[in-house]
Scaffold this motif. Structure first.
Motif, PDB file in Angstrom:
ATOM      1  N   LEU A  51     -59.778 -31.375  20.426  1.00 49.80           N
ATOM      2  CA  LEU A  51     -59.604 -30.333  21.335  1.00 49.80           C
ATOM      3  C   LEU A  51     -58.521 -29.364  21.136  1.00 49.80           C
ATOM      4  CD1 LEU A  51     -59.931 -32.630  24.669  1.00 49.80           C
ATOM      5  CD2 LEU A  51     -61.831 -31.369  23.650  1.00 49.80           C
ATOM      6  N   PHE A  52     -58.671 -28.138  21.244  1.00 51.99           N
ATOM      7  CA  PHE A  52     -57.892 -26.888  20.911  1.00 51.99           C
ATOM      8  C   PHE A  52     -57.719 -25.860  22.037  1.00 51.99           C
ATOM      9  CE2 PHE A  52     -59.825 -28.582  17.085  1.00 51.99           C
ATOM     10  CZ  PHE A  52     -58.745 -28.790  16.329  1.00 51.99           C
ATOM     11  N   GLY A  53     -56.722 -25.212  22.183  1.00 52.17           N
ATOM     12  CA  GLY A  53     -56.419 -24.353  23.114  1.00 52.17           C
ATOM     13  C   GLY A  53     -55.649 -23.087  22.570  1.00 52.17           C
ATOM     14  N   VAL A  54     -55.626 -21.951  23.325  1.00 51.38           N
ATOM     15  CA  VAL A  54     -54.875 -20.883  22.829  1.00 51.38           C
ATOM     16  C   VAL A  54     -53.805 -20.688  24.096  1.00 51.38           C
ATOM     17  CG1 VAL A  54     -54.629 -18.417  22.427  1.00 51.38           C
ATOM     18  CG2 VAL A  54     -56.609 -19.642  21.469  1.00 51.38           C
ATOM     19  N   VAL A  55     -52.582 -20.576  23.739  1.00 52.87           N
ATOM     20  CA  VAL A  55     -51.300 -20.448  24.904  1.00 52.87           C
ATOM     21  C   VAL A  55     -50.858 -18.990  24.159  1.00 52.87           C
ATOM     22  CG1 VAL A  55     -49.259 -21.487  25.534  1.00 52.87           C
ATOM     23  CG2 VAL A  55     -51.237 -22.950  24.925  1.00 52.87           C
ATOM     24  N   VAL A  56     -50.694 -18.176  25.261  1.00 52.11           N
ATOM     25  CA  VAL A  56     -50.127 -17.038  25.225  1.00 52.11           C
ATOM     26  C   VAL A  56     -48.983 -17.047  26.453  1.00 52.11           C
ATOM     27  CG1 VAL A  56     -50.253 -14.451  25.274  1.00 52.11           C
ATOM     28  CG2 VAL A  56     -51.963 -15.848  24.447  1.00 52.11           C
ATOM     29  N   ASP A  57     -47.800 -16.845  26.128  1.00 52.62           N
ATOM     30  CA  ASP A  57     -46.646 -16.686  26.735  1.00 52.62           C
ATOM     31  C   ASP A  57     -46.377 -17.790  27.565  1.00 52.62           C
ATOM     32  OD1 ASP A  57     -45.976 -14.322  25.706  1.00 52.62           O
ATOM     33  OD2 ASP A  57     -46.810 -13.068  27.287  1.00 52.62           O
ATOM     34  N   GLY A  58     -46.888 -19.090  27.036  1.00 52.46           N
ATOM     35  CA  GLY A  58     -46.574 -20.362  27.844  1.00 52.46           C
ATOM     36  C   GLY A  58     -47.969 -20.698  28.759  1.00 52.46           C
ATOM     37  N   VAL A  59     -48.754 -19.551  28.951  1.00 54.97           N
ATOM     38  CA  VAL A  59     -49.993 -20.206  29.736  1.00 54.97           C
ATOM     39  C   VAL A  59     -51.230 -20.212  28.812  1.00 54.97           C
ATOM     40  CG1 VAL A  59     -51.438 -19.278  31.447  1.00 54.97           C
ATOM     41  CG2 VAL A  59     -48.988 -18.964  31.249  1.00 54.97           C
TER      42      VAL A  59
END
Length: 260
Positions: free
Chosen positions: A226-234
């Motif tokens: 499982l992967f996710g993209v995190v931008v500025d902690g969100v």
């Protein structure tokens, strides 16, 4: 196969390909000032004014080239040993060059370091106080970094006293030859916007203008896929979530980029 580094400059933001000019920066077969003949390229990075840096190789060693000129070579002496391998190079928008490399220490051990400009700001074996993210201890592995101005993000492992190596994603400030963590995530943390917990920064880091950071995180467990993209902690996207096309679902996330 012939390898070439080229910079394309479009006449307008929406210019067609035949409206663009291309400047060849370096190509396979070019000779560096030390006599090395270029055969491989990696990690091309650009500044706003068109300055550039890259890691190139000649089949035996790797070199850092800045604006076409040889900057550093594997084997160069550094404090405590010599550079044994260049792993990564980044250039900030103002042209400052940063790098991650391995050092063969005089005693035979190997450690990784992150250098911004002339300062080594992080190295394996040092103790890092990362109280803001709930862990402090010895930096045991540095896996990647990016920076912009006086801000840096890093993916690493930290081993607290009496504990085990723990994957971390850290953001913070650089100055005075050091890195100070001000935020980030430790393995097992919940990430706002994502259903699964954080495990480690798996793929890539990026910094945009205004200290905006992004990262591709490996979620839940090393083998979960499982992967996710995190931008500025969100979290802004993750595996299984809705894709860009109607009815589509995301299966993986890779190489996030922040451009503001």
């Amino acid at each position: 196969m012939l390898y070439t580094i080229a910079l394309g400059l479009a006449a307008t933001p929406l210019a067609l390909p035949n409206d663009a000019s291309v400047q060849v920066l370096l190509r396979e077969g070019d000779t560096l000032s030390n006599g090395a003949v270029v055969s491989t390229f990696r990690d091309l990075t650009l500044a706003d004014d068109g300055s550039w840096a890259a890691i190139v190789g000649d089949g035996l060693n790797r070199y850092v080239v800045v604006d076409g000129a040889l900057s550093r070579s594997e084997g160069d002496p550094v404090l405590g040993g010599q550079i044994s391998e260049f792993l990564e190079v980044e250039m900030a928008r103002d042209g400052t060059v940063g790098g991650r490399y391995e050092v063969l220490l005089t005693g035979g051990d190997v450690e990784r370091r992150v250098q911004i400009g002339v300062d080594v700001v992080l190295q394996e074996g040092q103790t890092l106080n990362t109280g803001p993210v709930g862990i402090s201890g010895e930096v045991t592995t540095i896996r990647g970094f990016d920076f912009e101005g006086l801000e840096m993000s890093v993916r690493c492992q930290i081993t607290p006293p009496g504990g085990s190596p723990t994957p971390c994603f850290l953001v913070g400030s650089i100055g005075g030859g050091s890195f100070t963590a001000t935020g980030g995530y430790v393995s097992g943390d919940a990430v706002p916007g994502l259903a699964d917990t954080f495990h480690s920064v798996f793929e890539d880091l990026d910094y945009g203008a205004g200290s905006r950071s992004s990262a591709t995180a490996l979620l839940d467990a090393p083998l979960s896929g499982l992967f996710g993209v995190v931008v500025d902690g969100v979290g802004v996207a993750e595996s299984g979530g809705a894709g860009a096309a109607p009815g589509a679902a995301r299966t993986s996330e890779s190489r996030p980029r922040v451009r503001v």
